[in-house]
Design a protein around this motif. Sequence first.
Motif, PDB file in Angstrom:
ATOM      1  N   THR A 378       0.821  -1.227   0.000  1.00  0.00           N
ATOM      2  CA  THR A 378       0.000   0.000   0.000  1.00  0.00           C
ATOM      3  C   THR A 378       0.852   1.274   0.000  1.00  0.00           C
ATOM      4  N   MET A 379       2.176   1.133  -0.019  1.00  0.00           N
ATOM      5  CA  MET A 379       3.013   2.341   0.124  1.00  0.00           C
ATOM      6  C   MET A 379       3.215   3.038  -1.227  1.00  0.00           C
ATOM      7  N   ASN A 380       3.195   4.400  -1.194  1.00  0.00           N
ATOM      8  CA  ASN A 380       3.532   5.126  -2.413  1.00  0.00           C
ATOM      9  C   ASN A 380       5.038   5.441  -2.403  1.00  0.00           C
ATOM     10  N   HIS A 381       5.525   6.018  -3.503  1.00  0.00           N
ATOM     11  CA  HIS A 381       6.967   6.237  -3.644  1.00  0.00           C
ATOM     12  C   HIS A 381       7.568   7.033  -2.496  1.00  0.00           C
ATOM     13  N   ARG A 382       6.837   8.092  -2.126  1.00  0.00           N
ATOM     14  CA  ARG A 382       7.362   8.951  -1.057  1.00  0.00           C
ATOM     15  C   ARG A 382       7.486   8.168   0.254  1.00  0.00           C
ATOM     16  N   GLU A 383       6.487   7.345   0.520  1.00  0.00           N
ATOM     17  CA  GLU A 383       6.514   6.555   1.763  1.00  0.00           C
ATOM     18  C   GLU A 383       7.640   5.509   1.740  1.00  0.00           C
ATOM     19  N   VAL A 384       7.868   4.898   0.575  1.00  0.00           N
ATOM     20  CA  VAL A 384       8.947   3.896   0.521  1.00  0.00           C
ATOM     21  C   VAL A 384      10.312   4.580   0.705  1.00  0.00           C
ATOM     22  N   GLU A 385      10.466   5.727   0.024  1.00  0.00           N
ATOM     23  CA  GLU A 385      11.731   6.471   0.152  1.00  0.00           C
ATOM     24  C   GLU A 385      11.998   6.818   1.622  1.00  0.00           C
ATOM     25  N   SER A 386      10.934   7.283   2.287  1.00  0.00           N
ATOM     26  CA  SER A 386      11.098   7.713   3.674  1.00  0.00           C
ATOM     27  C   SER A 386      11.394   6.504   4.585  1.00  0.00           C
ATOM     28  N   TRP A 387      10.744   5.367   4.301  1.00  0.00           N
ATOM     29  CA  TRP A 387      11.026   4.121   5.053  1.00  0.00           C
ATOM     30  C   TRP A 387      12.504   3.741   4.883  1.00  0.00           C
ATOM     31  N   TRP A 388      13.010   3.834   3.646  1.00  0.00           N
ATOM     32  CA  TRP A 388      14.400   3.446   3.375  1.00  0.00           C
ATOM     33  C   TRP A 388      15.369   4.386   4.101  1.00  0.00           C
ATOM     34  N   GLN A 389      15.065   5.685   4.065  1.00  0.00           N
ATOM     35  CA  GLN A 389      15.951   6.648   4.740  1.00  0.00           C
ATOM     36  C   GLN A 389      15.966   6.406   6.248  1.00  0.00           C
ATOM     37  N   GLN A 390      14.821   6.001   6.789  1.00  0.00           N
ATOM     38  CA  GLN A 390      14.787   5.692   8.237  1.00  0.00           C
ATOM     39  C   GLN A 390      15.687   4.502   8.550  1.00  0.00           C
TER      40      GLN A 390
END
Length: 405
Positions: A378-390
Motif C-alpha cells: 500500500t506504500m507510495n513512492h514517497r513513503e517507501v523512500e522515507s522508510w528506506w531513509q529511516q
Amino acid sequence: MRGGTVAVVGGSVAGCALASAAARAGADEVVVLERTQGRLADRGLGLCIHDGRAAELAATGALPAGIAAHPLTRRRWIVRDDAAAGPAGRVFWEQPFPFHSYHWGLLWRGLREAMPASVVYRQGAAVTGVADTGAGAEVRTAGGRAEPYDLVIGADGYRSVVREAVCPGSRPVYAGYVCWRGNLDARRLEGLGNEGVPSDAVSTVCFPGGSCVIYPIPGPDGPRVNWVLYATPPNSGRLPFADPTSFPPGRVTEELTEHLGTLLDREFPPHWARVLALTEPADTYVQPIYDLEAARTTARRLLLAGDAATVVRPHNTSGVAKALQDASAFEEAWRGAGTWSELLDAYRAARGPAGREMVALARRLGRGQVEQTPDWATMNHREVESWWQQLLDGAADIGGQAMRP
Ligand SMILES: Cc1cc2nc3c(=O)[nH]c(=O)nc-3n(C[C@H](O)[C@H](O)[C@H](O)COP(=O)(O)OP(=O)(O)OC[C@H]3O[C@@H](n4cnc5c(N)ncnc54)[C@H](O)[C@@H]3O)c2cc1C
C-alpha cells in the motif's frame, strides 16, 4: 617494520587477503592454516560488492584484477498483487544499485592465485586453539602440535577460535530468522516466459515477515542466478541456533524445506516462485542470521579480521568488502608501524568503529525487511523512500563504508 612470522587461521576471503597483505608488507614467513580438505572453490554462492568499495580495494591491491564480475545498476522492489498484476508481480519501487555481483568460488580463486608465491597455504590444518606466549603467539593444530609465530591473525569466520582467545565469550547472537539461499544455472530459465531474471537488476520480492533478493551472477560454467530469502522459520524459538551453525545442502531439514515451499506458494508472485523452484536441492542452503561485534579486534599478538571480528547481517551487502578493507587497513598499519604493538594499535583504531556501525545498520535493515516489515503493497513512492531513509538513519548507502570518505 619488516620481517617476522605470521600465521593466518582460515583461508577463505579474509584469510587469503590478509595473508597477501602480510607478505606484501614485508613479513618473512606467512602461513595460512585452513581446516577444509576439499576444493574451496566449489563453495558456489553469490555475493555483491559496491562499485565505490571495489574501486578503492582495486587501488590498494586487496581486490585483484581479472575476477569475473557482473554489473548491476538497479534494485527493483516487487510485491505479489493478484488483483492488479501479472505473474511477475508489481514493481512498487526502484532504486539505483551500483554493485557488481560475484561467484564466491571464482572470487576466492582470484584471491588465492594473487597471493605472493612465498605464502604457504596448508589445507586440512584445523586449529584447535591459540595462546599468547609473551613474545609472540602460538597456534595449536588438531594433531596437538604447537607452532610459534610473531603474530596470529584470526580469519576463521563467525565461529572463530582465535576470537575466543582475543575476547573470551564474545559469540554471534541469533537474529531470530534464517535465510534460504540457492543458485541455479541461468539456462534453466529458458522457456519460463515473462521477464526471466533482468540482467542488470536485483529483484527484491517483499511479503509480510520477509523478503528475497534474486540476481544474476557469473559462474564457472556460464551465468547463474543467485537468491537469498529471509524469513522466520517455523518453531524458531525451539531450533538449536543459539550455537552458531548452518545447514549445507543435504543437511537442510524437511521442516525447513517444506516451509520454503509454503512461502513460495503463499507469498511469491508465481513467476518468481517458479524461478526459485528451478534450484536443485544440492544448491540449496539454510543459514541462520547472526549479529556479532567482537568487543576487541586485537589482543597482544592476536588480531581478528573478516567475519571473525564482525558478523554483519547480509542485508548490508558488505561482508566481503569489509573483509578486504580489513586487509588493506592491516597492510597500511604494517607499513606505518615500527613495532608489533604499533601495528596492532593502528589496525584496531582503523577497523573497530567501522565494524560497529555496519552491524548496527544491518540490524536496522533486518528489522525493516524481515522482523517488522511495512505494508509494502500500500506504500507510495514517497513513503517507501522515507522508510528506506529511516533504515539508513544517516548512513550514505548500504554496501559498507568508504575507507576514505
Ligand atoms: C546469506 C549471505 C549472503 C551474503 N552476501 C554477501 C554479499 O552480497 N556481499 C558481501 O560482501 N558479503 C556477503 N556475505 C558475507 C560474506 O560471505 C563474508 O562476510 C565474507 O566471506 C568474509 O568471510 P571470512 O573470510 O571472514 O570468513 P569465512 O568465509 O567464514 O571463512 C572462514 C574460513 O576459516 C576456516 N576455519 C574456520 N575455523 C577454522 C579453524 N579452527 N582452523 C582452520 N580453519 C578454520 C573455514 O573453513 C573458512 O574457510 C554474505 C553472507 C551470507 C551468510
